[in-house]
Design an enzyme around this catalytic site. Structure first.
Site, PDB file in Angstrom:
ATOM      1  N   ASP A 117      -9.368   1.341  -3.544  1.00  0.00           N
ATOM      2  CA  ASP A 117      -8.660   1.471  -2.276  1.00  0.00           C
ATOM      3  C   ASP A 117      -8.181   2.909  -2.093  1.00  0.00           C
ATOM      4  OD1 ASP A 117      -6.565   1.215  -4.164  1.00  0.00           O
ATOM      5  OD2 ASP A 117      -5.193   0.651  -2.576  1.00  0.00           O
ATOM      6  N   ALA A 118      -7.793   3.230  -0.875  1.00  0.00           N
ATOM      7  CA  ALA A 118      -7.519   4.627  -0.528  1.00  0.00           C
ATOM      8  C   ALA A 118      -6.457   5.266  -1.411  1.00  0.00           C
ATOM      9  CB  ALA A 118      -7.098   4.718   0.945  1.00  0.00           C
TER      10      ALA A 118
END
Length: 274
Positions: A117-118
């Site tokens: 995820d970011a």
């Protein structure tokens, strides 16, 4: 004239094994001939004994000393230390920073294996080898990943035990393959988790469930690959040793027993956001 039956998969019309392996960068043809004499090379699982052996590079599987060799020189394998703030996509519909900046200099079209995820940094594999990507990303094959998480609060030995005994989440039981406390000070702790699960944001959810929300998360290891000293935002091609280890892993005959702990709809190749 000899009537000896050729080994299974033997082809009189293929390419000489020495030439194929030399082109793949294994060693010189002379050295490869010595390997054959020493019985160190297998084709499709059978030891090669004849120096004149020919193979089909597109279909035959070759290993040297038990380590798989990639015969297709068009395949590319890259390790990236994904920085935070970058989404694991080749094109983000929301216009966020994506992975294209790390693949634009490669001639081949590379894709990420699984996702981070970011706000998670660390080891991400980029490749154009779809078969390898499927094996590495799908949880049923049991490929382990190692994460280091900085969490809120002081983690106790009892909490570490909970992680390895199993935690019931909304999508089912999850058990860490390994867990250990690396450090604890100033109201925060560093925890190392080893998992093979491909469930969405699983590391963050596990640690939140035991009362220690994640503030920073990095993936340090993916299967046999280690991030090492690769700086954030940098990439490099895999070494021959690393690639051999990955290919050997991907050619295992069957998924790891009991490794599929993800729901049927939770495909590891699409849902590895940790």
């Amino acid at each position: 004239m000899s009537t000896e039956t050729p080994p299974a998969g033997f082809s009189e019309n293929g390419v000489r094994l020495q030439k194929v392996l030399a082109n793949a960068g294994v060693a010189s043809r002379r050295v490869i001939e010595q390997y054959i004499v020493e019985g160190r090379i297998r084709v499709n699982g059978s030891v090669v004994t004849e120096l004149g052996r020919r193979i089909d590079p597109e279909n035959d599987l070759v290993d040297v000393d038990g380590t798989a060799v990639q015969l297709d020189t068009g395949k590319r394998y890259v390790m990236l230390n994904k920085p935070t703030g970058v989404v694991s996509s080749m094109k983000d519909e929301k216009g966020r920073a994506d992975l294209r900046r790390f693949t634009k200099d490669y001639e081949e079209r590379l894709y990420n294996v699984g996702r981070l995820d970011a706000e998670t940094s660390g080891l991400l594999i980029l490749t154009n080898d779809g078969d390898l990507a499927h094996v590495l990303a799908h949880p049923s094959f049991g490929v382990t990943k190692v994460y280091i998480a900085k969490v809120e609060g002081v983690v106790t030995a009892q909490t570490i035990a909970k992680l390895t005994k199993g935690i019931e989440l909304e999508d089912g039981l999850i058990v860490a393959d390994k867990a250990r406390l690396l450090d604890s000070s100033a109201g925060s702790s560093l925890v190392e988790l080893t998992l093979h699960s491909g469930r969405n944001r699983i590391v963050r959810r596990m640690l939140a469930a035991v009362g220690h929300p994640v503030t920073e998360l990095v993936r340090r290891q993916f299967g046999p690959l280690h991030l090492g000293t690769l700086p954030a935002g940098k990439s490099r091609e895999l070494t021959k040793i690393e690639l051999g280890a990955l290919l050997t892993l991907s050619r295992q005959d069957s998924p790891a027993e009991g490794a599929s702990d993800a729901p049927a709809a939770d495909r590891g190749d699409a849902q590895e956001n940790e």
